[in-house]
Write an enzyme that holds these catalytic residues in place. Structure first.
Site, mmCIF file in Angstrom:
data_model
loop_
_atom_site.group_PDB
_atom_site.id
_atom_site.type_symbol
_atom_site.label_atom_id
_atom_site.label_comp_id
_atom_site.label_asym_id
_atom_site.label_seq_id
_atom_site.Cartn_x
_atom_site.Cartn_y
_atom_site.Cartn_z
ATOM 1 N N ARG A 23 0.857 -1.191 0.000
ATOM 2 C CA ARG A 23 0.000 0.000 0.000
ATOM 3 C C ARG A 23 0.889 1.237 0.000
ATOM 4 N NH1 ARG A 23 -3.555 -1.264 4.236
ATOM 5 N NH2 ARG A 23 -4.816 -2.285 2.665
ATOM 6 N N ASP A 105 0.976 -8.296 8.837
ATOM 7 C CA ASP A 105 -0.384 -8.830 8.787
ATOM 8 C C ASP A 105 -1.236 -8.577 10.031
ATOM 9 O OD1 ASP A 105 0.597 -10.117 6.351
ATOM 10 O OD2 ASP A 105 1.391 -11.673 7.661
ATOM 11 N N ASP A 107 -2.980 -6.978 13.181
ATOM 12 C CA ASP A 107 -3.364 -5.617 13.549
ATOM 13 C C ASP A 107 -4.183 -5.678 14.830
ATOM 14 O OD1 ASP A 107 -2.496 -4.452 10.929
ATOM 15 O OD2 ASP A 107 -4.142 -5.684 10.193
ATOM 16 N N GLU A 123 -4.577 -14.386 8.214
ATOM 17 C CA GLU A 123 -3.648 -13.896 7.188
ATOM 18 C C GLU A 123 -2.202 -14.057 7.664
ATOM 19 O OE1 GLU A 123 -2.510 -9.741 4.857
ATOM 20 O OE2 GLU A 123 -4.305 -9.795 6.104
#
Length: 196
Positions: A23, A105, A107, A123
């Site tokens: 990102r 990954d 969070d 994930e």
């Protein structure tokens, strides 16, 4: 590379462990730098995802990065209060192109009411296997998740009660062309956001 100055704009790039760009945030204004810390604000900034999809963030966000800690924090200013998104990630590096880090990954999201939620454990498990995260990285991330929860519970660093207000006001001081403030005229909302 030299640290940016307050008022400078930087790009932020998140990578995955395999080196792919995950990102990109185009414009983040730096509002504070210290030897190991960069605090920035982005407000309706262009974000590009790894698949090329582009979108503009909906609300102002204060971002906190540290050169020695394995997490970064995004405090999102929303009408119902401040929500936090803490990424377990490598410490940042800075080059001429951007502030960069590896997203690992996992969070932790903190909702305006204080509820905490661990996100993306599936994930993490998938990518750990696929990209062969080392035992050292796995151990660092496990201990970091506990450290991060302590920071949240103790309202330390970016989770401190006044953090968002201080740095959003600094952002508005550095952008004198803006005749608006998230907090101006919103005393009740401000109290709610700051938990006072």
């Amino acid at each position: 590379m030299e640290m940016p100055r307050e008022g400078d704009y930087i790009a932020i790039q998140s990578y995955k462990h395999n080196g792919t760009l995950h990102r990109n945030w185009r414009d983040t204004m730096v509002v504070k730098t210290e030897q190991n810390i960069i605090i920035g604000v982005n407000d309706r900034t262009l974000i590009t995802e790894e698949d090329g999809r582009k979108w503009i963030s909906r609300e102002p966000a204060i971002v906190y990065f540290h050169r020695k800690l394995w997490f970064n924090v995004i405090a999102m200013l929303r009408p119902d209060g401040v929500a936090y998104y803490a990424n377990l990630a490598s410490p940042f590096i800075l080059d001429r192109e951007a502030l960069k880090y590896i997203d690992y990954d996992l969070d932790i999201k903190v909702f305006p009411d204080g509820e905490k939620r661990l996100l993306d454990a599936d994930e993490y498990a998938m990518n750990k296997k696929r990209w062969h995260y080392s035992e050292e990285i796995d151990s660092i991330l496990r201990s970091t998740s506990f450290e991060l929860l302590d920071w949240i519970d103790q309202k330390k660093g970016p989770f401190a009660r006044k953090f968002v207000q201080i740095w959003y006001e600094r952002y508005n001081q550095l952008r004198p062309d803006l005749d608006r403030s998230f907090f101006k005229g919103r005393e009740n909302e401000e109290r709610k956001i700051l938990g006072t």
